[in-house]
Write a protein that holds these residues in place. Structure first.
Motif, PDB file in Angstrom:
ATOM      1  N   PHE A   1      46.732  30.523  41.528  1.00 34.18           N
ATOM      2  CA  PHE A   1      45.557  31.405  41.886  1.00 34.18           C
ATOM      3  C   PHE A   1      45.877  32.939  42.088  1.00 34.18           C
ATOM      4  CE2 PHE A   1      43.290  27.770  42.320  1.00 34.18           C
ATOM      5  CZ  PHE A   1      42.051  27.873  42.015  1.00 34.18           C
ATOM      6  N   THR A   2      47.260  32.975  42.048  1.00 38.85           N
ATOM      7  CA  THR A   2      48.173  34.495  42.317  1.00 38.85           C
ATOM      8  C   THR A   2      47.578  34.846  43.768  1.00 38.85           C
ATOM      9  OG1 THR A   2      46.419  35.790  41.227  1.00 38.85           O
ATOM     10  CG2 THR A   2      48.429  35.183  39.854  1.00 38.85           C
ATOM     11  N   SER A   3      47.729  33.991  44.953  1.00 39.19           N
ATOM     12  CA  SER A   3      47.020  34.246  46.028  1.00 39.19           C
ATOM     13  C   SER A   3      48.159  33.877  46.999  1.00 39.19           C
ATOM     14  CB  SER A   3      45.973  33.705  46.292  1.00 39.19           C
ATOM     15  OG  SER A   3      45.735  32.084  46.294  1.00 39.19           O
ATOM     16  N   GLY A   4      48.091  34.218  48.193  1.00 35.39           N
ATOM     17  CA  GLY A   4      48.671  33.517  49.246  1.00 35.39           C
ATOM     18  C   GLY A   4      48.103  32.239  49.734  1.00 35.39           C
ATOM     19  N   GLU A   5      49.135  31.461  50.352  1.00 32.05           N
ATOM     20  CA  GLU A   5      48.979  29.844  50.610  1.00 32.05           C
ATOM     21  C   GLU A   5      47.571  29.731  51.491  1.00 32.05           C
ATOM     22  OE1 GLU A   5      52.445  27.950  52.012  1.00 32.05           O
ATOM     23  OE2 GLU A   5      53.304  27.993  49.957  1.00 32.05           O
ATOM     24  N   GLU A   6      47.710  30.751  52.486  1.00 27.15           N
ATOM     25  CA  GLU A   6      46.421  30.702  53.396  1.00 27.15           C
ATOM     26  C   GLU A   6      45.079  31.278  52.725  1.00 27.15           C
ATOM     27  OE1 GLU A   6      48.239  34.788  53.393  1.00 27.15           O
ATOM     28  OE2 GLU A   6      49.025  32.803  53.639  1.00 27.15           O
ATOM     29  N   GLU A   7      45.110  31.627  51.714  1.00 26.65           N
ATOM     30  CA  GLU A   7      43.961  32.386  50.845  1.00 26.65           C
ATOM     31  C   GLU A   7      43.581  31.178  49.828  1.00 26.65           C
ATOM     32  OE1 GLU A   7      45.506  36.056  49.262  1.00 26.65           O
ATOM     33  OE2 GLU A   7      45.371  36.707  51.306  1.00 26.65           O
ATOM     34  N   VAL A   8      44.269  30.230  49.471  1.00 26.58           N
ATOM     35  CA  VAL A   8      43.781  29.125  48.483  1.00 26.58           C
ATOM     36  C   VAL A   8      42.547  28.691  48.586  1.00 26.58           C
ATOM     37  CG1 VAL A   8      44.674  26.930  47.483  1.00 26.58           C
ATOM     38  CG2 VAL A   8      46.417  28.562  47.981  1.00 26.58           C
ATOM     39  N   LEU A   9      42.150  28.315  49.714  1.00 26.11           N
ATOM     40  CA  LEU A   9      40.865  27.600  50.094  1.00 26.11           C
ATOM     41  C   LEU A   9      39.597  28.491  49.439  1.00 26.11           C
ATOM     42  CD1 LEU A   9      39.163  24.919  50.767  1.00 26.11           C
ATOM     43  CD2 LEU A   9      38.951  26.162  53.158  1.00 26.11           C
ATOM     44  N   SER A  10      39.890  29.698  49.988  1.00 25.39           N
ATOM     45  CA  SER A  10      38.817  30.624  49.475  1.00 25.39           C
ATOM     46  C   SER A  10      38.829  30.991  48.215  1.00 25.39           C
ATOM     47  CB  SER A  10      39.038  32.114  50.182  1.00 25.39           C
ATOM     48  OG  SER A  10      38.931  31.917  51.371  1.00 25.39           O
ATOM     49  N   ALA A  11      39.752  31.100  47.345  1.00 25.13           N
ATOM     50  CA  ALA A  11      40.161  31.246  45.943  1.00 25.13           C
ATOM     51  C   ALA A  11      39.473  30.118  45.128  1.00 25.13           C
ATOM     52  CB  ALA A  11      41.448  31.455  45.499  1.00 25.13           C
ATOM     53  N   VAL A  12      39.769  28.765  45.673  1.00 29.65           N
ATOM     54  CA  VAL A  12      39.187  27.574  45.235  1.00 29.65           C
ATOM     55  C   VAL A  12      37.693  27.558  45.259  1.00 29.65           C
ATOM     56  CG1 VAL A  12      38.992  25.051  45.346  1.00 29.65           C
ATOM     57  CG2 VAL A  12      41.112  26.347  45.565  1.00 29.65           C
ATOM     58  N   GLU A  13      37.122  28.063  46.398  1.00 29.31           N
ATOM     59  CA  GLU A  13      35.571  27.983  46.473  1.00 29.31           C
ATOM     60  C   GLU A  13      34.961  29.012  45.618  1.00 29.31           C
ATOM     61  OE1 GLU A  13      35.356  28.776  50.789  1.00 29.31           O
ATOM     62  OE2 GLU A  13      35.411  26.547  51.074  1.00 29.31           O
ATOM     63  N   LYS A  14      35.573  30.202  45.521  1.00 29.00           N
ATOM     64  CA  LYS A  14      35.140  31.180  44.354  1.00 29.00           C
ATOM     65  C   LYS A  14      34.760  30.759  43.127  1.00 29.00           C
ATOM     66  CE  LYS A  14      35.341  36.148  43.146  1.00 29.00           C
ATOM     67  NZ  LYS A  14      35.251  35.576  41.793  1.00 29.00           N
ATOM     68  N   VAL A  15      35.977  30.077  42.552  1.00 25.52           N
ATOM     69  CA  VAL A  15      36.221  29.481  41.265  1.00 25.52           C
ATOM     70  C   VAL A  15      35.013  28.425  41.233  1.00 25.52           C
ATOM     71  CG1 VAL A  15      37.424  27.926  39.767  1.00 25.52           C
ATOM     72  CG2 VAL A  15      38.494  29.911  40.882  1.00 25.52           C
ATOM     73  N   TYR A  16      34.815  27.538  42.322  1.00 27.57           N
ATOM     74  CA  TYR A  16      33.684  26.342  42.079  1.00 27.57           C
ATOM     75  C   TYR A  16      32.511  26.970  41.997  1.00 27.57           C
ATOM     76  CZ  TYR A  16      31.398  22.347  43.461  1.00 27.57           C
ATOM     77  OH  TYR A  16      30.494  21.308  43.518  1.00 27.57           O
ATOM     78  N   SER A  17      32.128  28.069  42.743  1.00 27.62           N
ATOM     79  CA  SER A  17      30.719  28.740  42.795  1.00 27.62           C
ATOM     80  C   SER A  17      30.559  29.370  41.417  1.00 27.62           C
ATOM     81  CB  SER A  17      30.892  29.704  44.088  1.00 27.62           C
ATOM     82  OG  SER A  17      29.749  30.440  43.959  1.00 27.62           O
ATOM     83  N   ASP A  18      31.715  30.166  40.945  1.00 30.43           N
ATOM     84  CA  ASP A  18      31.600  30.564  39.484  1.00 30.43           C
ATOM     85  C   ASP A  18      31.105  29.698  38.726  1.00 30.43           C
ATOM     86  OD1 ASP A  18      31.815  33.205  40.723  1.00 30.43           O
ATOM     87  OD2 ASP A  18      34.152  33.183  40.125  1.00 30.43           O
TER      88      ASP A  18
END
Length: 277
Positions: free
Chosen positions: A250-267
């Motif tokens: 996700f090219t994100s920090g580990e603390e930002e993974v949950l937000s990135a996953v939630e965005k992909v799921y929403s999209d």
């Protein structure tokens, strides 16, 4: 008549080698089994699996207790009268860590939530603890885990003693003993007293980290999965490796993974709705 097997692990769970005499021979499910006058091998009981190891370099498949006698089931027969036994220390210490951690977790559930232990099972990968609770919140589970680890980090002494049945009421046991006669009591200094025949370390510090993994309803209780010590370290390494790989994708920090996953799921859900239209 064969006498009861002397259990050397009661006095010294750190002992891994011993010599003994063969007192009897039998078969268990087609496999040869021997009875010794004394042994360091712990037999399966109380939710704890049996020890592994060798007798005269022959693999011990299983260790069982029958009427006070301990059966050592072997992969092939031994003809010798005198034997030398060797315990697999890595397995023994792992069981000591998990079982010691269970005592602390059980008392922590009882102390904080009045949750009594209904059953305990130790498997090769995880341990389970069934607690008499109808529900539990994330915060309550974290509080129990935090309390258990506080006891571990205080490195309290763990000691054992044998108490006659007529005096057992003077011991503040967490739950009444299932056996009669001479009762073996495992005491975690100023914290927990349990009637138990298992193997445990000398102090809570040797148990290492205690980690609750997850829980689920079973009957009218809650069953918790947990790991301690080396198992907790392996579990942390596995989860950290997965989190690191996901963060890279996700090219994100580990603390930002949950937000990135939630965005992909929403999209993805939005795209599915568009495709349906």
């Amino acid at each position: 008549m064969i006498q009861e097997t002397q259990r050397l692990y009661f006095n010294d769970p750190y002992r891994v080698e011993f010599d003994a005499n063969v007192e009897g021979r039998t078969k268990k499910e087609g496999k040869p089994a021997i009875i010794l006058d004394q042994t360091c091998f712990y037999p399966e009981s109380g939710g704890q699996p049996s020890d592994r190891g060798t007798i005269n370099d022959i693999e011990v498949i299983e260790v069982l207790e029958e009427e006070g006698k301990i059966l050592h089931v072997l992969c092939e027969d031994i003809k010798d009268k005198k034997i030398h036994g060797l315990i697999d220390w890595e397995t023994r210490f792992d069981h000591m860590q998990q079982h010691g951690g269970q005592h602390i977790l059980s008392q922590s559930f009882y102390e904080l939530l009045d949750g009594e232990t209904c059953s305990f099972h130790l498997s090769q990968e995880i341990s389970t603890l069934e607690i008499g609770l109808r529900k539990i919140s994330e915060q309550e589970a974290e509080d129990v885990e935090r309390r258990a680890n506080k006891i571990v980090f205080q490195n309290r002494e763990i000691k054992t003693s044998f108490v006659p049945q007529e005096k057992i009421e003077s011991i503040p046991l967490r739950r009444p003993p299932k056996k009669e006669g001479l009762i073996r009591v495992v005491e975690i200094s100023d914290y927990d007293y349990s009637a138990c025949g298992g193997t445990h370390p000398r102090s809570t510090g040797e148990i290492g980290l205690v980690k609750i993994l997850k829980w689920e309803r079973i009957r009218d209780n809650i069953r918790f999965e947990f790991v301690c010590g080396s198992r907790a370290l392996r579990d942390y390494a596995m989860r950290n490796r997965i989190l690191r790989q996901v963060a890279l994708r996700f090219t994100s920090g580990e603390e930002e993974v949950l937000s990135a996953v939630e965005k992909v799921y929403s999209d993805l859900k939005d795209q599915k709705r568009k495709n349906k239209k």
